[in-house]
Design an enzyme around this catalytic site. Structure first.
Site, PDB file in Angstrom:
ATOM      1  CB  ALA A 141      -0.917  -0.015   1.226  1.00 14.07           C
ATOM      2  CD  GLN A 171      -1.326  -7.164   4.252  1.00  7.55           C
ATOM      3  OE1 GLN A 171      -1.142  -7.195   5.465  1.00  7.55           O
ATOM      4  NE2 GLN A 171      -0.322  -7.040   3.389  1.00  7.55           N
ATOM      5  CB  CYS A 289      -4.437  -3.575  11.785  1.00 10.71           C
ATOM      6  SG  CYS A 289      -6.176  -3.185  12.147  1.00 10.71           S
ATOM      7  CE  LYS A 434       5.147  -0.678  13.123  1.00 11.08           C
ATOM      8  NZ  LYS A 434       5.892   0.361  12.417  1.00 11.08           N
ATOM      9  CB  CYS A 469      -8.253   0.985  14.280  1.00 13.98           C
ATOM     10  SG  CYS A 469      -8.508  -0.785  14.544  1.00 13.98           S
TER      11      CYS A 469
END
Length: 537
Positions: A141, A171, A289, A434, A469
């Protein structure tokens, strides 16, 4: 032995710089020969010389050879010379240089010449580097997004991208696949279809960074020279750090949404489980994540609740840290779902070993006295998140900080020591979450600042640590956690971010995948809050 020795075969290993005090341990470990690939004059000769090592080796009964090589000028002759030594010196052999990378690459050159790989596959293995204006290492990405953003600002910029993968993955949707809410095939596309048209793609791996010489070495031994370097190869999932895990992944009830081919198996386990014990795990930070491990638990529990079997399933979330989530504002709403699903939380509990056949897992747990004790737990389903580390090529390079991450200024994302190197994505040393959402903003900052650096201008674009998130706490609802450095809340929309909403679920499952494939990877900087993005809609 304190040396970090990498065993390439039963006959040959490599290591970083060795000292006189290491030789007796090397001999005791069974090695019979030592090869020095580090020139005596390197770094002003502050390390032990080849002559001193040769004399010490002779006293210990070790064979010794001096095969010096400059890190920027490896050639097929080095490989040929090593092949001759492999035949003439008694095995096993240990070769060393400053970090071990040079010795490893000479070994690769030796093997490449021996197997006579076709030139179209192996590429040039000499000391004539190909020159490029911008080199991007990594086509995930981060790499694709920053390349696209650069080209929207400077269409004629010469860019090469280095990545061995043939497929590109979205992902963030793998958690949804594991929850039965997304099609696996929608998360993958051919790499060639997403790399920008004006970018040259080298389908190889970067194995060594030489920033003092503006070079990157590839896995075929060739060198790539750059004026500007962007480092974004992502991180590495260290499955091997959990004993027995790799042998049982994908069977015996052991799964992980962190791997493309395993996410459907997660859903298979969830949909079939009617009773028993389900363990979910989260290792020590940093991981990509940080909310994904518990999202797997929430979606599983929601399914079991809807099917009326949750009261027959003991759910436990083992987390290596001391808090459910790193931003305190989101802990209370998440705890309400933990209670709703009657899940047990085990803090400071780190998965270290798995026996899939016996359905047993072992955790290192810190007790009240601060001691680490190992606990055995049985399971019917085990969702694993592996420890995550920087790739060796970065970790062993001058670009790395003490923890192995590419060391950049947290605001400008330029390297703190090398002014023509930038980094973004999971590999950077920044303290942000991340996530792909972080990359979306970082790509704009790196693109703008790299062009400013090329023009000799101050770096005016600054990254605020933004990450997002969408915490899928149940099928149909999500909490949109958006925050920056220091846990500062950075909501995009004027709504209470701690409330689970259906709109956030639609954002996660429908809007964000479209944004990723259609906008972000094309350099269209939607909601990046960047002045540059306004000029390039």
């Amino acid at each position: 032995m304190n040396l970090n020795i990498i065993k390439h075969s039963e006959l040959f290993s490599t290591a970083g710089q060795i000292g006189m005090e290491d030789l007796s341990e090397i001999a005791a470990a069974g090695y019979r020969s030592v090869i020095c690939n580090r020139p005596d004059a390197e770094d002003g000769g502050r390390h032990v010389s080849s002559g001193e090592l040769a004399a010490a080796c002779e006293r210990l009964g070790l064979a010794f050879s001096y095969l010096p090589a400059d890190a920027t000028h490896l050639s097929k002759e080095h490989g040929a010379a090593l092949r001759r030594l492999l035949v003439s010196m008694p095995p096993p052999i240990l070769a060393f240089c400053r970090t071990g990378n040079r010795s490893t690459n000479i070994f690769r050159l030796a093997n490449a010449a021996e197997t006579a790989a076709p030139a179209s596959q192996a590429g040039p293995a000499d000391d004539r580097p190909r020159q490029f204006e911008v080199v991007i290492v990594g086509a995930g990405a981060a790499g694709i997004a920053v390349a696209a953003s650069l080209l929207r600002r400077a269409p004629n910029m010469q860019i090469v991208m280095i990545d061995p993968a043939s497929r590109h993955y979205y992902q963030p949707a793998w958690t949804l696949v594991g929850g039965g809410a997304y099609a696996q095939k929608k998360t993958v596309r051919p790499m060639a279809s997403v790399i920008p048209e004006r970018v040259q793609w080298l389908q190889r791996s970067a194995v060594e960074f030489l920033p003092d010489h503006n070079r990157v070495r590839l896995d075929d031994g060739s060198l790539i020279a750059y004026q500007q370097l962007i480092v974004c190869p992502g991180l590495r999932l260290a499955w091997e750090k959990i004993e027995g895990l790799e042998q049982t992944l994908g069977r015996n009830g052991v799964t992980s949404n962190y791997r493309y081919e395993l996410a459907p198996y997660t859903w298979q386990l969830v949909s079939q489980l009617k009773q028993g014990k389900a363990l979910f795990c989260q290792p020590a930070m940093p991981i990509k994540c940080a909310g994904a491990p518990q999202k797997a638990m929430y979606l599983s529990c929601d399914h079991w609740l809807r099917r009326g079997v949750l009261d027959k399933i003991a759910v436990e979330f083992n987390i290596a840290g001391v808090a459910l989530f790193g931003v305190p504002a989101f802990v209370p709403p998440l705890m309400s779902y933990v209670k709703k699903y009657q899940a047990q939380l085990a803090f400071e509990s780190n998965l270290v070993k798995v026996d899939g056949d016996r359905k047993l897992a072992w955790f290192d747990v810190k007790d009240r006295a601060g001691n680490i004790v190992r606990q055995e737990k049985s399971f019917d389903m085990l969702h694993v998140v592996p420890p995550q580390v920087a790739p060796d090529a970065v970790r062993n390079s001058p670009l790395a900080n003490l923890d192995g991450w590419c060391e950049v200024d947290p605001a400008t994302l330029r390297h703190v020591r090398y002014r023509n190197v930038f980094a973004l994505g999971d590999i950077s040393s920044t303290s942000n979450a991340k996530t792909v959402a972080a990359v979306r903003k970082q790509a704009v900052v790196v693109a703008a600042n790299l062009l400013s650096a090329c023009a000799g201008e101050p770096l005016s674009a600054h990254y605020d640590g933004y990450g997002a998130c969408p915490l899928t706490v149940e099928k149909g609802k999500a909490i949109l956690a958006e925050f920056g450095y220091g846990g500062k809340l950075l909501p995009t929309f004027p709504l209470d971010p701690t409330i689970a909403r259906r709109s956030n679920w639609l954002l996660k499952t429908t809007v964000l995948p479209w944004v990723y494939w259609t906008l972000m990877l094309k350099g269209r900087e939607w909601l990046t809050q960047s002045s540059a993005s306004k000029e390039h809609p």
